[in-house]
Scaffold this motif. Structure first.
Motif, PDB file in Angstrom:
ATOM      1  N   PHE A 126       0.833  -1.221   0.000  1.00  0.00           N
ATOM      2  CA  PHE A 126       0.000   0.000   0.000  1.00  0.00           C
ATOM      3  C   PHE A 126       0.857   1.256   0.000  1.00  0.00           C
ATOM      4  O   PHE A 126       0.487   2.267  -0.584  1.00  0.00           O
ATOM      5  CB  PHE A 126      -0.935  -0.006   1.210  1.00  0.00           C
ATOM      6  N   TYR A 127       2.039   1.155   0.628  1.00  0.00           N
ATOM      7  CA  TYR A 127       2.869   2.358   0.772  1.00  0.00           C
ATOM      8  C   TYR A 127       3.418   2.845  -0.560  1.00  0.00           C
ATOM      9  O   TYR A 127       3.846   3.977  -0.669  1.00  0.00           O
ATOM     10  CB  TYR A 127       4.014   2.109   1.767  1.00  0.00           C
ATOM     11  N   TYR A 128       3.408   2.002  -1.578  1.00  0.00           N
ATOM     12  CA  TYR A 128       3.852   2.488  -2.892  1.00  0.00           C
ATOM     13  C   TYR A 128       2.791   3.391  -3.531  1.00  0.00           C
ATOM     14  O   TYR A 128       3.066   4.118  -4.470  1.00  0.00           O
ATOM     15  CB  TYR A 128       4.128   1.313  -3.837  1.00  0.00           C
ATOM     16  N   LYS A 129       1.556   3.273  -3.027  1.00  0.00           N
ATOM     17  CA  LYS A 129       0.439   3.965  -3.677  1.00  0.00           C
ATOM     18  C   LYS A 129       0.022   5.238  -2.966  1.00  0.00           C
ATOM     19  O   LYS A 129      -0.846   5.951  -3.457  1.00  0.00           O
ATOM     20  CB  LYS A 129      -0.758   3.019  -3.739  1.00  0.00           C
ATOM     21  N   THR A 130       0.584   5.474  -1.800  1.00  0.00           N
ATOM     22  CA  THR A 130       0.105   6.646  -1.066  1.00  0.00           C
ATOM     23  C   THR A 130       1.277   7.355  -0.386  1.00  0.00           C
ATOM     24  O   THR A 130       2.421   7.127  -0.749  1.00  0.00           O
ATOM     25  CB  THR A 130      -0.983   6.240  -0.058  1.00  0.00           C
ATOM     26  N   PHE A 131       0.976   8.218   0.543  1.00  0.00           N
ATOM     27  CA  PHE A 131       1.983   9.056   1.229  1.00  0.00           C
ATOM     28  C   PHE A 131       2.734   9.947   0.235  1.00  0.00           C
ATOM     29  O   PHE A 131       3.871  10.313   0.468  1.00  0.00           O
ATOM     30  CB  PHE A 131       3.015   8.192   1.979  1.00  0.00           C
ATOM     31  N   MET A 132       2.101  10.251  -0.902  1.00  0.00           N
ATOM     32  CA  MET A 132       2.826  11.071  -1.888  1.00  0.00           C
ATOM     33  C   MET A 132       2.326  12.509  -1.901  1.00  0.00           C
ATOM     34  O   MET A 132       2.881  13.349  -2.582  1.00  0.00           O
ATOM     35  CB  MET A 132       2.656  10.468  -3.285  1.00  0.00           C
ATOM     36  N   TRP A 133       1.259  12.771  -1.147  1.00  0.00           N
ATOM     37  CA  TRP A 133       0.699  14.109  -1.191  1.00  0.00           C
ATOM     38  C   TRP A 133       0.416  14.586   0.201  1.00  0.00           C
ATOM     39  O   TRP A 133      -0.105  13.814   1.007  1.00  0.00           O
ATOM     40  CB  TRP A 133      -0.595  14.084  -2.013  1.00  0.00           C
ATOM     41  N   TRP A 138       6.196  13.762   3.275  1.00  0.00           N
ATOM     42  CA  TRP A 138       6.768  12.415   3.260  1.00  0.00           C
ATOM     43  C   TRP A 138       7.659  12.169   4.466  1.00  0.00           C
ATOM     44  O   TRP A 138       7.643  11.119   5.081  1.00  0.00           O
ATOM     45  CB  TRP A 138       7.513  12.167   1.942  1.00  0.00           C
TER      46      TRP A 138
END
Lengths: 1001, 92, 418
Positions: A126-133, A138
């Motif tokens: 899941f961490y590849y898909k979120t925490f980017m915004w 970050w």
């Protein structure tokens, strides 16, 4: 403390006469000698021992060995604390302290268990898909992720224990001390081979310890005892228990990790805590056994779910009932043995659930005799209870749809024993480059083609019957001894064994839940990877077994997937619709189980990290109050401070004494190479850029050598000692590389030259006597050498007696003063040094260290490693005129390359601060305009810098683009990282005595 | 850890040796060499995936150079010899 | 391309994540492409991505003999930095660093770029000088660099032994605050997904067995899945560069060596900086999963085995314990090796080759991972325009003949010495 309510009344291999007190999570418990932490906890009814990595699910004890994924604990406190130990392998000892990891505030109530509520939001990857915004957050996200990850806590103090290394050369190395390994060791030992046997556990016997098999009509333990006794009498046999074979390297080199004092309450300080063995074996017998697989079904991770073989081991070996009411869930025959043994130990077996429709009548009869029911063609679809199993749901299983059918039936129990088949332990075999194959009957990978001199035998070879293990062991041991060159007849006859169950298995990789059934089906228990996670990887395209592993983290925990990998890749094979071998396995990487870093380090720690080289005069320097500086492996005297002096004052005083009176420096670490042979002069002539063929005997010459690419490699003096005999000096740092360089050319490139090279650095103590009064002093300490300028001019070499010792005298100068270098055999070094110091006292002699030596050479513009930096040419450093035009030498042909003749090349210059005061930063870059914003073009760099006590202002050496043409101009030496900038004037690099009158005087 | 048979000392463990490199490198005649040949001599090495003839120096032993024929994938050593010697067995 | 976000995760949670699209397609190779990139590691995939994104070249195939990111992309110690002394290196790696800073957003794939700082420890006066010299060069080139004294280092890395009671006492260090680590596999996956979405065909399990030429010009490749025509072919197969170049008759100044890396068991955060030591020959960081990740020198002899040998492990571990005596009780969990291209001057080659239409990206030595985005970016530029970008002009194959080598360490033409 209580009475160990789950301990059986009798039986087991524990010592009931020796109770031990230990602490777990702050509570005091009692166990017995012979327990592991896991068995002692179970004896006390403690199943909840840890929390999982991601969802913080409550976890119990799954296994009884090295494969344990759940029961990881932190032991001890303070400097001796150790995280992530498997409770199933910790030998109980008096006063052991252990606690659960990765939970807060306690293992029973762990706040992070809320992760489980959000588990649908956080599937694999899941961490590849979120925490980017927004992107700026970050760092904060990562902080939280990092704190959530990790298991135990690292110690924060240096390790107080010590470790050691041992090396062993064995004819036959047997890995595994179970029935197969013991039989192999016996066979090889009787043949006379030098045998080393390594067993991971404390006791010999392997799987026999956990069972109740008979050999020769007696309990197997009797046979084990007999074999161990016989092996112990064999002089060439070494038995290592508590020793894990961790890694198998090329050319039959196996690394063993032995736990020497870990099981002791207070360590014997004379013993290492652990010992690392490197065994070079002629032949290896792998008898590493097999590990049981769990089954994948809903909530298969609850405390109280245990491998059937583990529950059996706890009952038979440790006298512990892992529960009161048990259900056994299996797809193969081995669990029936467990059911019978557990029943015999007093555990109420509710039923055996077997996915197979057809089960051997022998098995069913056995159960019937013990009053145990059996549901064939059925599966456990789910487990109830959170911190402990309370009941299970059982359903019929339709083999055509591979799904459970009908209505679930609930069975009460507090222990669920599972067996999904067995994985032969092929890790070491695979590390040795052996090829494995998938065996359909066993539904497991087994050894196929060997690469090195090893053979697998017994369970790890897919032989699951005791009789077969003993036979294969005997054969493997015999074969290994024969291959190692020992003559022996046939293999010893294996002993007879009692009746055995046949092996049979029906693969069952995943029990899909009935619809609306909630809960998780774990494939990798430690890393919380579920069957749907594998499906997610599949649907997103991460289908290669390596992508599966990396995307879901399957098999990446401390257990390295020992029990999860095959289930995971079988589920992936099912999703892809291909056979299991098509999916393949990930690489089995060393080590088999984690090895303590300290054990790998051994004794190379602290001050012993690398050897220390000291000159013959080291003790004198210590007594004189020298401060030392590491120079490679050497410790060199840096400066001799006097009371009341600052460091800078001391350095300045030493440097001045050389220019004004006389000083002496220890130059023993300079590389010294003795060169002899009819072609020695020719050889040197090819090595150096300048001529060495015409160097007369008794003369010294300064030489520069290049690498074959035309870049300056090293410099130093070479002396013509006698006919066909020279001695070369090298820089301290390059002593080894220059020696290898010369040897390569002498042995490989020009083997036709008669030249012999020996490094004699350590044979000679070297001291440089420098200063206007040096001749006068030298006269006082020698009777037989005429040191007058006429008899011993600059660059002369003489031999004789100095300070009572046979000596070589070189009139050379690094400082630019009248100077001599004295070499005496190292054993005389201390005496000679002292003699000269005493003789020089009336003249005001001062010892000087490397700092003063550095100042003196900078004042003279002599180059060292800052200038000979691997990128500069002879021309750059001002040696252009030395390049011979009449001969070939190493690197000559490369000098024609255009970039080596560019106008803009950086050339050696001197720098003087424009204000005459400000020191030039040692790591400064040279720019034209210090105010220019980046990128600010760099014209060169400072290579050496000091304050010159003789000139009374700072000086520096630098390499500057086209520098020789810019003498007199001003530039800027800037050092943004130290916030310094100095306006400097470019000068000639020789600051003192450019006419060389002093050194020739 | 490799086991290398030094022709002068016998089988010794890898840690006694220093790796030197491609045993096929020959220093060209500096008088007749072309620039390209010279550059190749300095910079181009045979780098086979498989059998490789290479030099090791028995640095903690006799300090002689040893030609080793080794498989760069399996690290199997096919044979060893003096630098100018011949090695029988699988060819590079 | 489905955008990844917390919202898409939430949406997919409703159907138990069963409907996520594949991150990339698995197409059959076409008969012909404008550009073929050999090698589906980070560099090859980044090249394909930037060919499509920056140059509009989308008729591109990436051919991978195994699985994406299965070479050194998935085997390194994940360190990202741009702390170079020499101009050519400095500007190139700094471009790469800038791309790292926006990569997660650009790819819509969280590569977990963690700017936790890279600290080089100095253990002697000459090392102090050398690090200050390098730091000064970085600052003058516009790259972040700070020199720290021993006390500052102790504050930054509390478990580091900064006492005098060590064999090589720490005297100072050079910190690049923007340096750090990234999740290595994710870089390959992110570029693969981005390239695929822009039309690039990513073909796994397709090994190139020959490079076809006609009259000194590339015409295509032979593969285990048949011949494929192409106008241009780019090689990005570090570790096996020699083998691929030989297929086209190109000699390269490269040897293949094995570099090992290893991890400890996972522990709670205790090391927040990447620490490297020249004297002790190791580099160490802690991954987001909690494992200590470390590595050191090459095994030392030519090798194509993706596994290592024990002497180097001993040495690296001893170095780690020398720097961090408290780590001695932790345990080594996994070790592995990667086959690296050791170039003859320690710097990469990103250049045209003597064969028209054939381009080379290799020679990465220890440090290919950090270069991934910059390497793809300039290689795409080189292929698209048939000439190098200003940033990779210095990485030509001709530099060895002219003498313009980029020898950051000054170690000379010894493969493995860099």
């Amino acid at each position: 403390m209580n009475g160990q309510p789950f301990r059986t009344a009798a039986g087991g291999r524990i010592n009931r006469a020796k109770p031990l007190v230990f602490t777990f999570n702050g509570r005091i418990y009692q166990g017995f000698e012979g327990d592991t932490l896991a068995s002692a906890l179970l004896a006390n009814g403690v199943h909840l021992v840890g929390r999982s990595f991601k969802y913080h699910r409550p976890r119990g004890i799954l296994s009884a060995g090295a494969e344990e994924p759940n029961a990881l604990v932190q032991v001890e406190t303070g400097a001796r604390t150790e995280p992530n130990l498997r409770a199933t392998q910790i030998e109980l000892h008096e006063g052991l302290t252990a606690s659960s990891q990765n939970c807060w505030p306690s293992v029973a109530f762990d706040v992070s268990a809320v992760n489980g509520w959000f588990s649908r939001l956080i599937p694999a990857g899941f961490y590849y898909k979120t925490f980017m915004w927004p992107s700026k957050w970050w760092k904060a996200y990562e902080h939280v992720i990092r704190r959530a990850a990790g298991l135990g806590i690292a110690p924060s103090e240096p390790d107080p224990d010590h470790y050691e290394h041992r090396f062993d050369h064995a004819d036959v190395l047997v890995i595994g001390g179970g029935p197969t390994g013991l039989m192999a060791a016996l066979a090889a030992g009787r043949a006379g081979a030098r045998v080393t046997v390594a067993e991971e556990r404390t006791e010999w016997g392997g799987a026999l310890l956990a069972g109740n098999e008979t050999i020769k009509g007696k309990p197997a333990a009797d046979w084990v005892g007999g074999v161990v006794a016989e092996l112990s009498t064999m002089k060439e046999v070494m038995m290592l228990s508590r020793t894990t074979a961790a890694a198998y390297y090329d050319h039959n080199m196996v690394v063993l990790a032995e736990r020497v004092t870990d099981h002791q309450t207070s360590s014997d300080l004379n013993l290492p805590r652990q010992r690392l063995w490197q065994v070079r074996a002629n032949q290896v017998v792998l008898a590493t056994g097999a590990i049981e697989r769990p089954l994948v079904f809903t909530n298969n991770d609850r405390p109280g779910v245990m491998l059937a073989s583990a529950a059996r081991a706890y009952a038979n070996q440790y006298g512990v009932r892992a529960g009161r009411q048990a259900v056994v869930f299996t797809n193969n025959n081995s669990a029936y043995r467990a059911a019978l043994d557990l029943s015999a130990a007093g555990i109420d077996i509710e039923t055996v659930i077997d996915v197979r429709n057809e089960v051997s009548p022998v098995l069913l009869d056995g159960l019937k005799e013990a009053g145990i029911g059996c549901l064939t063609g059925s599966v456990v679809v789910g487990v109830h209870g959170t911190k402990r199993v309370s009941s299970v749901d059982v359903m019929a299983f339709d083999t055509t749809t591979a799904r459970p059918e009908g209505k679930p039936r609930r069975v009460q129990c507090d222990l669920l024993c599972v067996s999904g088949g067995w994985n032969p332990t092929v890790h070491l075999f695979s590390q040795s480059r052996g090829k494995i194959r998938y065996d359909d009957t066993l539904a497991a990978f087994v050894p196929d083609v060997s690469f090195q001199n090893e053979r697998s035998a017994g369970t790890c070879n897919g032989a699951f019957q005791l009789a077969a293990c003993l036979r294969e062991g005997a054969e493997a041991g015999t074969e290994a001894a024969v291959q190692a060159g020992f003559k022996c007849g046939t293999a010893p006859e294996p002993p007879t064994v009692g009746d055995e169950l046949p092996t049979a298995l029906q693969p069952l990789w995943d029990v899909p839940p009935p619809s609306k059934f909630r809960g998780k089906r774990f494939v990798d228990l430690q890393n919380d990877v579920t069957a749907p996670d594998v499906a997610l990887a599949h649907c997103e395209g991460y289908r290669s077994v390596e992508h599966l592993k990396r995307y879901t983290t399957l098999g990446m925990g401390t257990d390295q997937g020992r029990i999860s990998n095959v289930n995971g890749l079988a589920i992936m094979a099912g999703l892809r619709g291909v056979a299991i071998p098509t999916v393949g396995t990930t690489t089995f990487r060393p080590p088999y189980t984690p090895i303590t870093l300290g054990a790998i380090t051994g004794t190379e720690r602290g001050q012993h990290f690398t050897p220390i080289r000291r000159s013959a005069m080291y003790d004198w320097h210590v007594k004189a109050g020298a401060r030392f500086v590491p120079a490679g492996l050497w410790l060199r005297a840096q400066v001799y401070e006097r009371p009341g002096e600052s460091l800078m004052q001391a350095i300045g005083r030493e440097a001045k004494s050389v220019r004004e009176t006389v000083g002496m420096v220890d130059v023993s670490p300079l590389g010294k190479i003795d060169i002899q042979g009819r072609n020695a002069a020719e050889f040197l002539n090819r090595v150096y850029i300048n001529d060495f063929k015409k160097l007369p005997i008794g003369r010294v010459r300064y030489g520069v050598m290049l690498r074959e690419d035309g870049i300056v490699f090293d410099d130093g003096t070479t002396t013509h000692i006698a006919e066909n005999h020279f001695m070369m000096t090298t820089t301290t740092a390059n002593a080894g590389p220059v020696m290898q360089h010369l040897e390569y050319y002498a042995h490989v490139v020009w083997p036709e030259l008669d030249v012999h090279l020996v490094s004699v650095t350590e044979e000679w103590a070297g001291m440089a006597l420098a200063g206007p009064a040096s001749r006068k002093l030298l006269e006082a300490v020698t009777d037989d050498i005429d040191v007058s300028n006429e008899a011993c001019p600059f660059m002369a070499f003489r031999t004789g007696t100095i300070a009572g010792a046979p000596a070589r005298l070189f009139r050379i100068s690094f400082s630019g003063e009248l100077a001599y270098e004295i070499n005496v055999p190292a054993d005389y070094g201390m005496d000679v040094w002292q003699w000269i110091m005493n003789a020089g006292a009336p003249l005001g002699i001062s010892p000087y260290g490397t700092e003063a030596m550095s100042i003196l050479r900078i004042e003279k513009g002599h180059v060292v490693s800052g200038e000979i930096n691997g990128r500069t040419t002879a021309g750059d450093l001002g040696f252009g005129s030395m390049l011979s035009t009449t001969k070939d030498y190493i690197g000559r042909h490369s000098l024609t390359r255009p970039a080596l003749n560019d106008d803009g090349r950086k050339q050696l210059v001197g720098l003087i601060p424009d204000d005459g005061r400000t020191a030039v930063p040692r790591g400064a870059q040279i720019v034209a305009n210090p105010k220019r914003v980046a990128p600010n073009p760099m014209l060169g760099e400072v290579t050496s810098s000091c304050y010159s006590p003789n000139l009374r202002h700072p000086i520096a050496l630098a390499i500057v683009a086209d520098g020789r043409r810019h003498h007199g101009e001003t530039l800027h030496a800037v050092s943004p990282v130290t916030d310094e900038a100095v306006k400097v004037r470019v000068t000639d690099p020789v600051f003192i005595d450019p006419e060389k009158e002093r050194l020739r005087g | 850890m490799l086991l290398i048979n030094c022709p002068w000392c016998g089988e010794r463990t890898q840690s006694e040796f220093a790796y030197v490199g491609d045993a096929n490198v020959v220093r060209p005649d500096p008088d007749t060499v072309s620039d390209q040949e010279w550059i190749n001599y300095i910079y181009i090495r045979s780098n086979p995936k498989g059998v490789h003839d290479e030099l090791w120096q028995h640095i903690a032993g006799c300090r002689c150079f040893v030609k080793v024929r080794r498989d760069t994938v399996s690290h199997e050593i096919i044979g060893t010899a003096a630098p100018a010697g011949k090695i029988d067995g699988r060819e590079a | 391309m489905t955008r990844y976000s917390i919202f898409s995760l939430a949406r997919n949670a409703f159907n138990n994540h069963r409907d996520w699209p594949a991150a990339w397609r698995s197409p059959e190779p076409k008969a012909e492409y404008d550009v073929i990139i050999i090698g589906g590691g980070g560099h090859g995939l980044a090249t394909a991505f930037y060919l499509a994104e920056e140059h509009g070249v989308t008729n591109v195939a990436v051919l991978e003999k195994g699985w994406l990111g299965g070479g050194n992309t998935g085997r390194n110690t994940t360190i990202v930095r741009s702390n170079y002394l020499l101009e050519g290196n400095a500007h190139f790696y700094e471009k790469s660093m800038k791309l790292w800073e926006t990569m997660s957003q650009e790819l819509n794939f969280n590569v977990m770029m963690s700017h936790r700082g890279v600290l080089n420890l100095a253990h002697s006066d000459p090392q102090v000088d050398a690090f200050q010299r390098r730091g000064n060069a970085m600052r003058l080139n516009g790259i972040d660099a700070e020199y720290l004294d021993r006390n500052e280092i102790q504050r930054l890395v509390p478990l580091l032994d900064c006492s005098d009671n060590t064999r090589y006492p720490i005297m100072g260090g050079l910190l690049q605050p923007r340096g750090g680590t990234a999740r290595h596999d994710a870089v390959a996956w992110g570029y693969a997904r981005g390239a695929d979405a822009r039309g690039v065909d990513i073909i796994q399990n397709c090994e190139v067995t020959g490079i076809k030429r006609d009259d000194g010009r590339v015409t295509g490749v032979e593969t285990t899945r048949g011949a494929i025509k192409a106008k241009k072919v780019g090689i990005a197969v570090a570790g096996h560069t020699t083998q691929l170049c030989q297929m086209a008759g190109v000699d390269v100044p490269i040897e293949s060596h094995v570099l090992q890396a290893m991890v400890s068991e996972p522990i709670k955060p205790c090391l927040n900086t990447v620490v490297t030591s020249g004297a002790a020959h190791c580099y160490i960081s802690q991954s987001d999963k909690g494992e200590l990740v470390f590595g050191g020198d090459l095994d030392g002899y030519n090798s194509f085995a993706q596994r290592g040998n024990f002497p180097i492990i001993e040495h690296v571990v001893a170095s780690v314990c020398a720097l961090f005596p408290a780590f001695s009780r932790l345990r080594l969990m996994r070790t592995w090796g990667g086959v690296v291209d050791m170039s003859m001057d320690g710097s990469p080659i990103i250049a045209k080759t003597p064969v028209d239409g054939l381009y080379l990206n290799g020679g990465w030595c220890y440090g290919g991972f950090k270069a991934t985005p910059g390497s793809g970016w300039v290689f795409a530029h080189t292929i698209a325009g048939d000439r190098p970008h200003a940033l990779n002009e210095c990485f030509s194959l001709e530099r060895f003949a002219t003498g313009c080598v980029l020898d950051e360490k000054g170690a000379g033409p010894v493969p493995g010495a860099h």
